[in-house]
Design a protein around this motif. Structure first.
Motif, PDB file in Angstrom:
ATOM      1  N   ALA A  68       5.164 -12.219 -24.385  1.00  0.00           N
ATOM      2  CA  ALA A  68       6.181 -11.846 -23.400  1.00  0.00           C
ATOM      3  C   ALA A  68       5.539 -11.464 -22.075  1.00  0.00           C
ATOM      4  O   ALA A  68       4.547 -10.725 -22.042  1.00  0.00           O
ATOM      5  CB  ALA A  68       7.015 -10.683 -23.929  1.00  0.00           C
ATOM      6  N   VAL A  69       6.084 -11.983 -20.982  1.00  0.00           N
ATOM      7  CA  VAL A  69       5.622 -11.563 -19.660  1.00  0.00           C
ATOM      8  C   VAL A  69       5.938 -10.091 -19.483  1.00  0.00           C
ATOM      9  O   VAL A  69       7.073  -9.654 -19.664  1.00  0.00           O
ATOM     10  CB  VAL A  69       6.280 -12.400 -18.557  1.00  0.00           C
ATOM     11  N   SER A  70       4.920  -9.302 -19.146  1.00  0.00           N
ATOM     12  CA  SER A  70       5.032  -7.844 -19.143  1.00  0.00           C
ATOM     13  C   SER A  70       5.158  -7.256 -17.746  1.00  0.00           C
ATOM     14  O   SER A  70       5.534  -6.095 -17.590  1.00  0.00           O
ATOM     15  CB  SER A  70       3.807  -7.242 -19.830  1.00  0.00           C
ATOM     16  N   GLY A  71       4.811  -8.014 -16.748  1.00  0.00           N
ATOM     17  CA  GLY A  71       4.868  -7.522 -15.381  1.00  0.00           C
ATOM     18  C   GLY A  71       4.213  -8.514 -14.446  1.00  0.00           C
ATOM     19  O   GLY A  71       3.875  -9.640 -14.841  1.00  0.00           O
ATOM     20  N   LEU A  72       4.031  -8.091 -13.214  1.00  0.00           N
ATOM     21  CA  LEU A  72       3.450  -8.977 -12.204  1.00  0.00           C
ATOM     22  C   LEU A  72       2.392  -8.247 -11.391  1.00  0.00           C
ATOM     23  O   LEU A  72       2.613  -7.111 -10.937  1.00  0.00           O
ATOM     24  CB  LEU A  72       4.539  -9.504 -11.261  1.00  0.00           C
ATOM     25  N   PHE A  73       1.242  -8.895 -11.244  1.00  0.00           N
ATOM     26  CA  PHE A  73       0.242  -8.407 -10.296  1.00  0.00           C
ATOM     27  C   PHE A  73       0.649  -8.875  -8.907  1.00  0.00           C
ATOM     28  O   PHE A  73       1.138  -9.993  -8.721  1.00  0.00           O
ATOM     29  CB  PHE A  73      -1.138  -8.956 -10.645  1.00  0.00           C
ATOM     30  N   TYR A  74       0.465  -8.016  -7.940  1.00  0.00           N
ATOM     31  CA  TYR A  74       0.747  -8.399  -6.571  1.00  0.00           C
ATOM     32  C   TYR A  74      -0.341  -7.822  -5.670  1.00  0.00           C
ATOM     33  O   TYR A  74      -1.046  -6.883  -6.033  1.00  0.00           O
ATOM     34  CB  TYR A  74       2.133  -7.937  -6.124  1.00  0.00           C
ATOM     35  N   GLN A  75      -0.439  -8.398  -4.478  1.00  0.00           N
ATOM     36  CA  GLN A  75      -1.535  -8.000  -3.602  1.00  0.00           C
ATOM     37  C   GLN A  75      -1.202  -8.305  -2.156  1.00  0.00           C
ATOM     38  O   GLN A  75      -0.761  -9.401  -1.816  1.00  0.00           O
ATOM     39  CB  GLN A  75      -2.819  -8.753  -4.004  1.00  0.00           C
ATOM     40  N   ILE A  76      -1.382  -7.320  -1.304  1.00  0.00           N
ATOM     41  CA  ILE A  76      -1.278  -7.512   0.132  1.00  0.00           C
ATOM     42  C   ILE A  76      -2.658  -7.921   0.642  1.00  0.00           C
ATOM     43  O   ILE A  76      -3.672  -7.419   0.172  1.00  0.00           O
ATOM     44  CB  ILE A  76      -0.796  -6.221   0.812  1.00  0.00           C
ATOM     45  N   ALA A  77      -2.706  -8.839   1.571  1.00  0.00           N
ATOM     46  CA  ALA A  77      -3.977  -9.373   2.074  1.00  0.00           C
ATOM     47  C   ALA A  77      -4.923  -8.254   2.490  1.00  0.00           C
ATOM     48  O   ALA A  77      -4.559  -7.365   3.258  1.00  0.00           O
ATOM     49  CB  ALA A  77      -3.718 -10.307   3.249  1.00  0.00           C
ATOM     50  N   GLY A  78      -6.138  -8.303   1.946  1.00  0.00           N
ATOM     51  CA  GLY A  78      -7.167  -7.331   2.299  1.00  0.00           C
ATOM     52  C   GLY A  78      -7.127  -6.041   1.519  1.00  0.00           C
ATOM     53  O   GLY A  78      -7.997  -5.184   1.694  1.00  0.00           O
ATOM     54  N   GLU A  79      -6.136  -5.879   0.645  1.00  0.00           N
ATOM     55  CA  GLU A  79      -6.016  -4.647  -0.134  1.00  0.00           C
ATOM     56  C   GLU A  79      -6.218  -4.931  -1.620  1.00  0.00           C
ATOM     57  O   GLU A  79      -6.124  -6.073  -2.067  1.00  0.00           O
ATOM     58  CB  GLU A  79      -4.638  -4.008   0.093  1.00  0.00           C
ATOM     59  N   PRO A  80      -6.520  -3.882  -2.413  1.00  0.00           N
ATOM     60  CA  PRO A  80      -6.700  -4.080  -3.853  1.00  0.00           C
ATOM     61  C   PRO A  80      -5.400  -4.523  -4.518  1.00  0.00           C
ATOM     62  O   PRO A  80      -4.306  -4.248  -4.010  1.00  0.00           O
ATOM     63  CB  PRO A  80      -7.130  -2.690  -4.351  1.00  0.00           C
TER      64      PRO A  80
END
Length: 357
Positions: A68-80
């Motif tokens: 099951a998909v549990s969540g999503l990684f996301y990222q703003i450019a230049g940040e962790p």
């Protein structure tokens, strides 16, 4: 008097046996279907559970049982990187910023618990990792230049018969020999090396900076103006598919596009990739409408001046980006929940399992 006591002793003994059998059943046949975050918490239940969950065989079994998909990684450019959980009580990772990796990275792609990242500096190497266990591996340098924003797809299909997690990475990159052409480079974990395919896909459009998907041996990437690049891994042949709208997703083993107009979500399934070669007035269509979902504007807040968009979908969940807020829609319960805030980000779906890298 003695005879009257014997049956009660027998019943107590039988109840104890039933209780022990149920405990064993839960440990052996229920735990593998739980997400990694819950399992780490359950290691404190007892010594037997801790030993069971800590074994490599259990990790292998769980990675084959939990998808099951549990969540999503996301990222703003230049940040962790950061992580948005679909259910914070059940799903999560101990280090969403991925600081356990030796260098700062940008997230690129994910599949069934494996996350592909790329170093921001130096040789810009690729890393495969599992954020749940903090296991990672640095991959060899590719032969080709994949550009500043690689169009990567991770292919990992867990198998009970294969104890080692064999996976592939496929990257579509601009050709240096043909203008407006794309070539394909493939990494195999079994072989431990990259290989450039002889196939070249010619077209006059650029790939969009969005995750590709893999369905039944074919990898798909989005281009501008509703065009897809399809790359067949077995035959190593490519083709262009037209008429796509919205976000790419996989539902019930089929490639779908999910778009949103107003508060209505439309799901179209890829039906016939050769419809453009059919005779005139043929009823064959490349995409066929599969489902319409009418959302409640009040549940989404309806406070944004922009049109909400679908950023991810599968057979269970639709994830919607509305202004600065991420919402999830449960296909079964038809409930909408606010997950958190994400501004100007790329979102990568993640499965919270224990797969070994």
């Amino acid at each position: 008097m003695d005879r009257g006591k014997r049956p009660s002793k027998s019943i107590v003994g039988g109840n104890n046996k039933i209780y022990m059998d149920l405990k064993d059943i839960i440990r052996e046949y229920t735990l593998p279907f739980l997400p990694a975050k819950s399992l780490f918490r359950f290691t404190g239940v007892c010594r037997d559970w801790k030993m069971q969950i800590s074994t490599p065989f259990f990790a292998h079994n769980q990675s084959n049982s939990f998808h099951a998909v549990s969540g999503l990684f996301y990222q703003i450019a230049g940040e962790p990187p950061s992580f948005i959980s679909l259910d914070p009580k059940a799903y999560g990772v101990p280090d969403p910023s991925l600081t356990f990796l030796p260098v700062p990275v940008d997230i690129r792609a994910s599949c069934n618990g494996l996350l592909c990242c790329q170093a921001r500096t130096g040789d810009k190497a690729y890393y495969m990792c599992n954020p749940a266990t903090k296991m990672w591996k640095k991959l060899p340098k590719p032969d080709a230049d994949h550009g500043t924003d690689p169009a990567l797809v991770v292919i990992f299909e867990p198998s009970l018969l294969n104890f080692v997690a064999d996976y592939k990475l496929v990257c579509a990159f601009p050709s240096t020999d043909f203008d407006d052409g794309y070539e394909f480079e493939i990494y195999s974990s079994a072989e431990g090396c990259w290989r450039i395919s002889r196939e070249i896909c010619l077209g006059d459009r650029k790939l969009l900076p969005s995750p590709g998907v893999h369905v039944n041996g074919i990898v798909y990437w989005q281009m501008k103006h509703g065009v897809l690049v399809a790359f067949d891994l077995a035959r190593e042949r490519s083709q262009l598919i037209y008429g796509m709208k919205g976000a790419l997703c996989v539902m019930q083993g089929k490639l779908c596009s999910v778009s949103m107009h107003g508060w209505t979500v439309t799901v179209n399934v890829l039906s016939n990739v050769y419809s453009n070669t059919m005779e005139m007035h043929s009823k064959a269509r490349t995409w066929v409408q599969k489902r319409l979902i009418n959302l409640d504007p009040s549940a989404l807040g309806a406070g944004s001046c922009k049109q909400p968009s679908v950023v991810f979908a599968d057979s269970d969940t639709v994830v919607i980006h509305d202004g600065n807020t991420i919402f999830s829609y449960d296909m079964k319960t038809k409930e909408t929940s606010a997950l958190g805030s994400a501004v100007g980000t790329r979102l990568i779906a993640y499965v919270n399992n224990l797969v070994h890298v």
